[in-house]
Design an enzyme around this catalytic site. Sequence first.
Site, PDB file in Angstrom:
ATOM      1  N   HIS A  32       0.837  -1.199   0.000  1.00  0.00           N
ATOM      2  CA  HIS A  32       0.000   0.000   0.000  1.00  0.00           C
ATOM      3  C   HIS A  32       0.870   1.246   0.000  1.00  0.00           C
ATOM      4  O   HIS A  32       0.669   2.166  -0.789  1.00  0.00           O
ATOM      5  CB  HIS A  32      -0.933  -0.010   1.213  1.00  0.00           C
ATOM      6  CG  HIS A  32      -1.699   1.266   1.380  1.00  0.00           C
ATOM      7  ND1 HIS A  32      -1.375   2.214   2.324  1.00  0.00           N
ATOM      8  CD2 HIS A  32      -2.762   1.772   0.700  1.00  0.00           C
ATOM      9  CE1 HIS A  32      -2.214   3.231   2.219  1.00  0.00           C
ATOM     10  NE2 HIS A  32      -3.066   2.994   1.252  1.00  0.00           N
ATOM     11  N   HIS A  65      -3.531   7.899  -4.633  1.00  0.00           N
ATOM     12  CA  HIS A  65      -4.406   8.736  -3.792  1.00  0.00           C
ATOM     13  C   HIS A  65      -4.603  10.102  -4.452  1.00  0.00           C
ATOM     14  O   HIS A  65      -3.803  10.514  -5.273  1.00  0.00           O
ATOM     15  CB  HIS A  65      -3.803   8.941  -2.405  1.00  0.00           C
ATOM     16  CG  HIS A  65      -3.710   7.668  -1.625  1.00  0.00           C
ATOM     17  ND1 HIS A  65      -2.576   6.913  -1.602  1.00  0.00           N
ATOM     18  CD2 HIS A  65      -4.633   6.996  -0.892  1.00  0.00           C
ATOM     19  CE1 HIS A  65      -2.787   5.836  -0.869  1.00  0.00           C
ATOM     20  NE2 HIS A  65      -4.022   5.854  -0.426  1.00  0.00           N
ATOM     21  N   HIS A  80      -7.954   0.705  -4.451  1.00  0.00           N
ATOM     22  CA  HIS A  80      -8.200   0.144  -3.118  1.00  0.00           C
ATOM     23  C   HIS A  80      -9.147  -1.048  -3.178  1.00  0.00           C
ATOM     24  O   HIS A  80      -8.998  -1.999  -2.422  1.00  0.00           O
ATOM     25  CB  HIS A  80      -8.687   1.228  -2.151  1.00  0.00           C
ATOM     26  CG  HIS A  80      -7.592   2.159  -1.719  1.00  0.00           C
ATOM     27  ND1 HIS A  80      -7.166   3.213  -2.492  1.00  0.00           N
ATOM     28  CD2 HIS A  80      -6.793   2.163  -0.620  1.00  0.00           C
ATOM     29  CE1 HIS A  80      -6.169   3.839  -1.876  1.00  0.00           C
ATOM     30  NE2 HIS A  80      -5.921   3.219  -0.731  1.00  0.00           N
ATOM     31  N   HIS A 113     -13.372   8.951   4.265  1.00  0.00           N
ATOM     32  CA  HIS A 113     -12.204   8.073   4.261  1.00  0.00           C
ATOM     33  C   HIS A 113     -11.015   8.643   5.047  1.00  0.00           C
ATOM     34  O   HIS A 113     -10.528   8.028   5.988  1.00  0.00           O
ATOM     35  CB  HIS A 113     -11.791   7.757   2.806  1.00  0.00           C
ATOM     36  CG  HIS A 113     -10.393   7.265   2.694  1.00  0.00           C
ATOM     37  ND1 HIS A 113      -9.341   8.090   2.356  1.00  0.00           N
ATOM     38  CD2 HIS A 113      -9.854   6.045   2.916  1.00  0.00           C
ATOM     39  CE1 HIS A 113      -8.219   7.383   2.362  1.00  0.00           C
ATOM     40  NE2 HIS A 113      -8.503   6.131   2.694  1.00  0.00           N
ATOM     41  N   HIS A 155      -9.456   7.535   8.816  1.00  0.00           N
ATOM     42  CA  HIS A 155      -8.096   7.052   9.120  1.00  0.00           C
ATOM     43  C   HIS A 155      -7.529   7.803  10.319  1.00  0.00           C
ATOM     44  O   HIS A 155      -6.917   7.206  11.198  1.00  0.00           O
ATOM     45  CB  HIS A 155      -7.168   7.247   7.918  1.00  0.00           C
ATOM     46  CG  HIS A 155      -7.196   6.105   6.945  1.00  0.00           C
ATOM     47  ND1 HIS A 155      -6.973   4.799   7.313  1.00  0.00           N
ATOM     48  CD2 HIS A 155      -7.423   6.069   5.615  1.00  0.00           C
ATOM     49  CE1 HIS A 155      -7.049   4.010   6.250  1.00  0.00           C
ATOM     50  NE2 HIS A 155      -7.335   4.762   5.203  1.00  0.00           N
ATOM     51  N   PHE A 161       0.236   7.384   4.842  1.00  0.00           N
ATOM     52  CA  PHE A 161       0.290   6.312   3.839  1.00  0.00           C
ATOM     53  C   PHE A 161       1.334   5.260   4.216  1.00  0.00           C
ATOM     54  O   PHE A 161       1.177   4.082   3.936  1.00  0.00           O
ATOM     55  CB  PHE A 161       0.655   6.881   2.471  1.00  0.00           C
ATOM     56  CG  PHE A 161      -0.365   7.838   1.929  1.00  0.00           C
ATOM     57  CD1 PHE A 161      -1.719   7.595   2.079  1.00  0.00           C
ATOM     58  CD2 PHE A 161       0.035   8.984   1.249  1.00  0.00           C
ATOM     59  CE1 PHE A 161      -2.660   8.474   1.567  1.00  0.00           C
ATOM     60  CE2 PHE A 161      -0.906   9.859   0.733  1.00  0.00           C
ATOM     61  CZ  PHE A 161      -2.253   9.615   0.892  1.00  0.00           C
ATOM     62  N   HIS A 221     -11.722   0.228   4.531  1.00  0.00           N
ATOM     63  CA  HIS A 221     -11.799   0.272   3.069  1.00  0.00           C
ATOM     64  C   HIS A 221     -12.916  -0.600   2.515  1.00  0.00           C
ATOM     65  O   HIS A 221     -13.444  -0.311   1.435  1.00  0.00           O
ATOM     66  CB  HIS A 221     -10.446  -0.040   2.439  1.00  0.00           C
ATOM     67  CG  HIS A 221      -9.648   1.210   2.277  1.00  0.00           C
ATOM     68  ND1 HIS A 221      -9.852   2.075   1.225  1.00  0.00           N
ATOM     69  CD2 HIS A 221      -8.716   1.783   3.074  1.00  0.00           C
ATOM     70  CE1 HIS A 221      -9.060   3.124   1.380  1.00  0.00           C
ATOM     71  NE2 HIS A 221      -8.359   2.978   2.494  1.00  0.00           N
TER      72      HIS A 221
HETATM   73 CU1  C2O Z   1      -4.561   4.168   0.559  1.00  0.00          CU
HETATM   74 CU2  C2O Z   1      -7.217   4.554   3.171  1.00  0.00          CU
HETATM   75  O1  C2O Z   1      -5.716   4.727   1.996  1.00  0.00           O
END
Ligand code: C2O
Length: 391
Positions: A104, A125, A134, A270, A274, A284, A297
């Site tokens: 990732h 992103h 994703h 989103h 996080h 990231f 996700h």
């Molecule tokens: Cu690549 Cu929730 O991020």
Amino acid sequence: MRTSWALGVTMVLAVLVVAVTAKPWPAPDFKNCIDLPIESCCTPVLYNGTARKFTYQSWLPMRTRPAAHLVDAAYTAKIQKAYALMRALPDTDPRSFNNQAKLHCAYCDNHFFYPEYPNSRLEIHRNWLFLPWHRLFVYHHERILAKLLGDDTFALPFWDFDNQSAEKPEGNTYPLLYRNPTGFGPFGNSSALFDPLRLASSSYPRLVDFQDPFQFYPNRTDDDQRIKNAHAMYTQIVATPVLPTLFMGEPYRYGDVGAVGGGTIENKPHGSMHVWANLIKAQFTNSASDPVFYALHANVDRLWKIWKKIPGGVRKDPTDPDWLNTEFTFYDEDGKIVTAAVHQALDTNLLRSHTLPSTQNPHEALNPILMDPLVDSCTDCTLHRLLIKRS
Ligand code: C2O
């Protein structure tokens, strides 16, 4: 006669122009990953065979993703075992938990380079690649867990954080499945789904906060928090992003430089989720090294599906071939390299993946006066009733 000849030439020229200007990103070659001075995310090239082209695994049983706050003991034991097995894999195996998180990270922050465009590195992103990348990443992660379990029916749970119903157990708190530090069954005392770096500010029974994930104002009442969250969901998923690029991000073609502009869903809920879920790992670099990343996700995936179903018939995936034909590279459930294209991420039936319905959808989660004309589509209106009762 002359007209149709001219038309023919024009069409041939048009096809040529499209062919010359078409710029989908080709699948990155894992050998072209460069670590940064501050970050080493390139997984060692552990498999040197030729990349397989992704094909739908149509023989798979339809796999159903449950809401994380509603799972039973049998499911809990199963996913505990899956992550315990993944964490136990040595890092010489590209499927290890550590290597999943690194993969990732490698797709962010300028790791994959293309000799043809030495100044632009692939970034998934803050552009229109966010959702399909994703989805495909989580798909392969889920398949690896299933392989480790020897159970092709295995599906990840989704964190139902958009569900603002006050009914217990709540969807909009840290799911017990992930917050319980203790393990289950024969796999030891510490949970394979727990991450010790999460902050106390998101501990149960705190409600998620899309607008203020840093919790600067933690003294809001729960009712106010639910309304604030419902407003944010409505704005980010329903009201603002009618056009695909507003929802999923700006066009980003082969050779373009980086984060050209993220969509509403990427920003909130989103991004703010996080931060709320694990502030220390919200970068990231290591966000995918907290198992809750995959449940978060799975819900982003679900919200993408919901967005397309919002009445009105205008919210659709882009049809631009540069988007559809962009390709990514992943490790499959056997640890081999596979390349998959964006167009292969669009139909979850073909991916053999279903999601159980939530008790609430974002377009159902707001005061009906504000959400008109979508109020007609409300099927389970728990929060409507709650809001109506309060006013
Ligand atoms: Cu690549 Cu929730 O991020």
